[in-house]
Design an enzyme around this catalytic site. Structure first.
Site, short mmCIF file in Angstrom:
data_model
loop_
_atom_site.label_atom_id
_atom_site.label_comp_id
_atom_site.label_asym_id
_atom_site.label_seq_id
_atom_site.Cartn_x
_atom_site.Cartn_y
_atom_site.Cartn_z
N HIS A 121 3.67 4.01 12.75
CA HIS A 121 3.61 3.88 11.64
C HIS A 121 4.69 5.20 11.39
CE1 HIS A 121 2.21 3.58 7.14
NE2 HIS A 121 2.77 4.85 7.30
N ASN A 131 8.77 5.08 3.99
CA ASN A 131 8.66 4.52 5.40
C ASN A 131 9.98 3.84 5.95
OD1 ASN A 131 5.97 3.79 3.77
ND2 ASN A 131 5.31 3.38 5.86
N ARG A 172 0.84 -1.26 0.13
CA ARG A 172 0.03 -0.03 0.08
C ARG A 172 0.91 1.48 0.02
NH1 ARG A 172 -0.74 4.53 3.06
NH2 ARG A 172 -0.68 3.43 4.67
N ASP A 173 1.52 1.41 1.34
CA ASP A 173 2.32 2.85 1.30
C ASP A 173 3.40 2.57 0.31
OD1 ASP A 173 3.30 5.20 2.30
OD2 ASP A 173 2.71 4.44 4.42
N HIS A 196 7.75 7.25 8.95
CA HIS A 196 8.51 7.45 7.79
C HIS A 196 9.75 7.87 8.15
CE1 HIS A 196 5.49 6.79 4.46
NE2 HIS A 196 4.59 6.83 5.70
N CYS A 236 3.27 9.10 1.21
CA CYS A 236 1.63 9.47 0.89
C CYS A 236 1.81 10.58 -0.65
CB CYS A 236 1.12 10.57 2.11
SG CYS A 236 -0.48 11.14 1.51
N1 COA Z 1 -12.86 3.48 -4.48
C1 COA Z 1 -13.12 3.50 -5.84
N2 COA Z 1 -13.59 4.59 -6.40
C2 COA Z 1 -14.14 5.66 -5.68
C3 COA Z 1 -14.07 5.47 -4.44
C4 COA Z 1 -13.50 4.46 -3.69
N3 COA Z 1 -13.25 4.11 -2.57
N4 COA Z 1 -14.50 6.49 -3.42
C5 COA Z 1 -14.88 7.43 -4.64
N5 COA Z 1 -15.00 6.79 -5.82
C6 COA Z 1 -15.24 7.32 -7.16
C7 COA Z 1 -16.69 7.66 -7.08
O1 COA Z 1 -17.51 6.44 -7.45
C8 COA Z 1 -16.61 8.63 -8.22
O2 COA Z 1 -16.66 8.02 -9.57
P1 COA Z 1 -17.09 8.73 -10.72
O3 COA Z 1 -16.54 9.99 -11.00
O4 COA Z 1 -17.04 7.79 -11.98
O5 COA Z 1 -18.80 8.92 -10.48
C9 COA Z 1 -15.57 9.47 -7.91
O6 COA Z 1 -14.29 8.43 -7.27
C10 COA Z 1 -15.49 10.78 -7.06
O7 COA Z 1 -16.29 10.31 -5.88
P2 COA Z 1 -16.11 11.57 -4.60
O8 COA Z 1 -16.93 10.63 -3.74
O9 COA Z 1 -16.73 12.68 -5.00
O10 COA Z 1 -14.74 11.20 -4.16
P3 COA Z 1 -13.58 12.27 -4.17
O11 COA Z 1 -13.40 12.61 -5.70
O12 COA Z 1 -14.10 13.33 -3.29
O13 COA Z 1 -12.41 11.54 -3.70
C11 COA Z 1 -11.65 9.79 -2.13
C12 COA Z 1 -12.33 10.86 -2.27
C13 COA Z 1 -11.31 9.44 -0.61
C14 COA Z 1 -12.35 8.61 -2.84
C15 COA Z 1 -10.26 10.20 -2.98
O14 COA Z 1 -9.53 11.39 -2.30
C16 COA Z 1 -9.24 9.07 -2.37
O15 COA Z 1 -9.37 8.03 -2.93
N6 COA Z 1 -8.08 9.52 -1.79
C17 COA Z 1 -7.22 8.47 -1.50
C18 COA Z 1 -6.15 8.91 -0.38
C19 COA Z 1 -5.03 7.93 -0.26
O16 COA Z 1 -5.01 6.74 -0.83
N7 COA Z 1 -3.94 8.48 0.15
C20 COA Z 1 -2.85 7.87 0.54
C21 COA Z 1 -2.85 7.14 1.87
S1 COA Z 1 -2.96 7.88 3.40
ZN ZN Z 2 2.72 6.23 5.67
#
Ligand code: COA
Ligand code: ZN
Length: 304
Positions: free
Chosen positions: A207, A249, A15-16, A209, A240
């Protein structure tokens, strides 16, 4: 010095580590690394995350990886989820645990998952209720638990308040994440001593880094506070994508090497782990930050 004699290692390269690589790592390579890690004796593996593929395209193959990996008895396979949709996807893949992440810093939470902290906590209620139905435990990770690249030092009380909110909602274990390597050993010792006195029975992992070179020093401070579970990433990959200046990490081989030299048991086969790290280096195609794969163990002596 008093510290735990046994430590649990949660491997987070899937993941990370992979989330922060520029190029997409082939699904079969991810699976091979995870399967090899399963054989090394680590306690837990964070396999991937069920986030938006637009936000983190590197992990768009989360379902495929979860479906193909060979599960080893006794190893806990966890995945990061940012929202209810992520939790549904992860539960659909029979994960052993959901790892929810909410940052202590409002600015980082907004950058990371596009939500205010309160909104993330509201979503958590639904995630916990879904996971209860499936009897899957939820681990609550507090991101930027020690410092935030936008807001600076995160006060101890803020992080402890996040822990309290998690526990009130039925989260069973906690990880405190130093997302961009801003923690120092004195801060770690102080925070974890207080954590342990307030919640002596709540399982807590750290956790770190190594962004500023304090990763293993922070582990030592955590050990002195009595913490016996640590996240780390093979080769020291990680970071991140939504935190400026984020780097790897703490490195799993380096951590295990330190612990073994200190007489702390991990259950991990270090030679095997080093082999997996060399395989990872080939996949990634550049020198990894880890030290032990370059120097060897202290028992690897040179001819005079
Ligand atoms: N898995 C897959 N697709 C997802 C999802 C998920 N968990 N959550 C939202 N989506 C999709 C929605 O279905 C939507 O799709 P569409 O455009 O085809 O309709 C789109 O993403 C936007 O949805 P929304 O609820 O408005 O989400 P957002 O754009 O505000 O994004 C997150 C929010 C949380 C999904 C996004 O910021 C994210 O995935 N962040 C990851 C952070 C991360 O991994 N950081 C590193 C680790 S700490
Ligand atoms: Zn981390």
């Amino acid at each position: 010095m008093i510290y735990p004699r046994e430590v649990k290692i949660c491997e987070v390269v899937g993941r990370d580590g992979f989330q922060n690589e520029k190029g997409f790592i082939r699904t079969e390579d991810k699976i091979r690394i995870i399967d090899s890690l399963s054989e090394t004796g680590v306690w837990k593996i964070e396999v991937t995350s069920f986030v938006s593929p637009k936000a983190v395209p590197q992990l768009r193959d989360a379902e495929e990886v979860m479906a193909a990996l060979k599960r080893k008895d006794g190893v806990v396979y966890t995945c990061l989820v940012p929202n209810v949709k992520g939790a549904e996807r992860a539960l659909g893949c029979s994960v052993d645990e959901l790892n929810v992440v909410i940052s202590a810093s409002g600015t980082h939470n907004l950058k990371n998952v596009g939500m205010q902290v309160e909104k993330s906590l509201e979503n958590l209620k639904e995630i916990v209720s879904l996971s209860l139905q499936e009897r899957v435990p939820v681990n609550g990770s507090v991101g930027t638990a020690f410092g935030c690249p936008f807001e600076g030092v995160v006060p101890r009380d803020r992080t402890l308040e996040m822990v309290e909110r998690y526990l009130d909602m039925g989260v069973g274990s906690i990880t405190l994440a130093d997302t961009t390597g801003m923690a120092n050993p004195v801060q770690v010792y102080g925070l974890l001593t207080e954590f342990k006195s307030r919640w002596p029975r709540v399982p807590v992992a750290l956790h770190f880094h190594n962004t500023r070179g304090m990763g293993l020093a922070n582990v030592l401070a955590g050990l002195q506070a009595g913490v016996d579970a640590y996240d780390s990433s093979l080769g020291g990959l990680g970071g991140c994508p939504f935190a400026p200046g984020a780097t790897g990490n703490i490195c799993t081989e380096d951590l295990v090497n330190m612990l073994h030299d200190m007489g702390v048991k991990t259950g991990v086969d270090l030679d095997m782990l080093i082999g997996v790290s060399l395989d990872l280096e080939n996949i990634i195609g550049r020198t990894l930050p880890g030290q032990v794969i370059k120097a060897g163990k202290v028992t690897c002596l040179h001819r005079a």
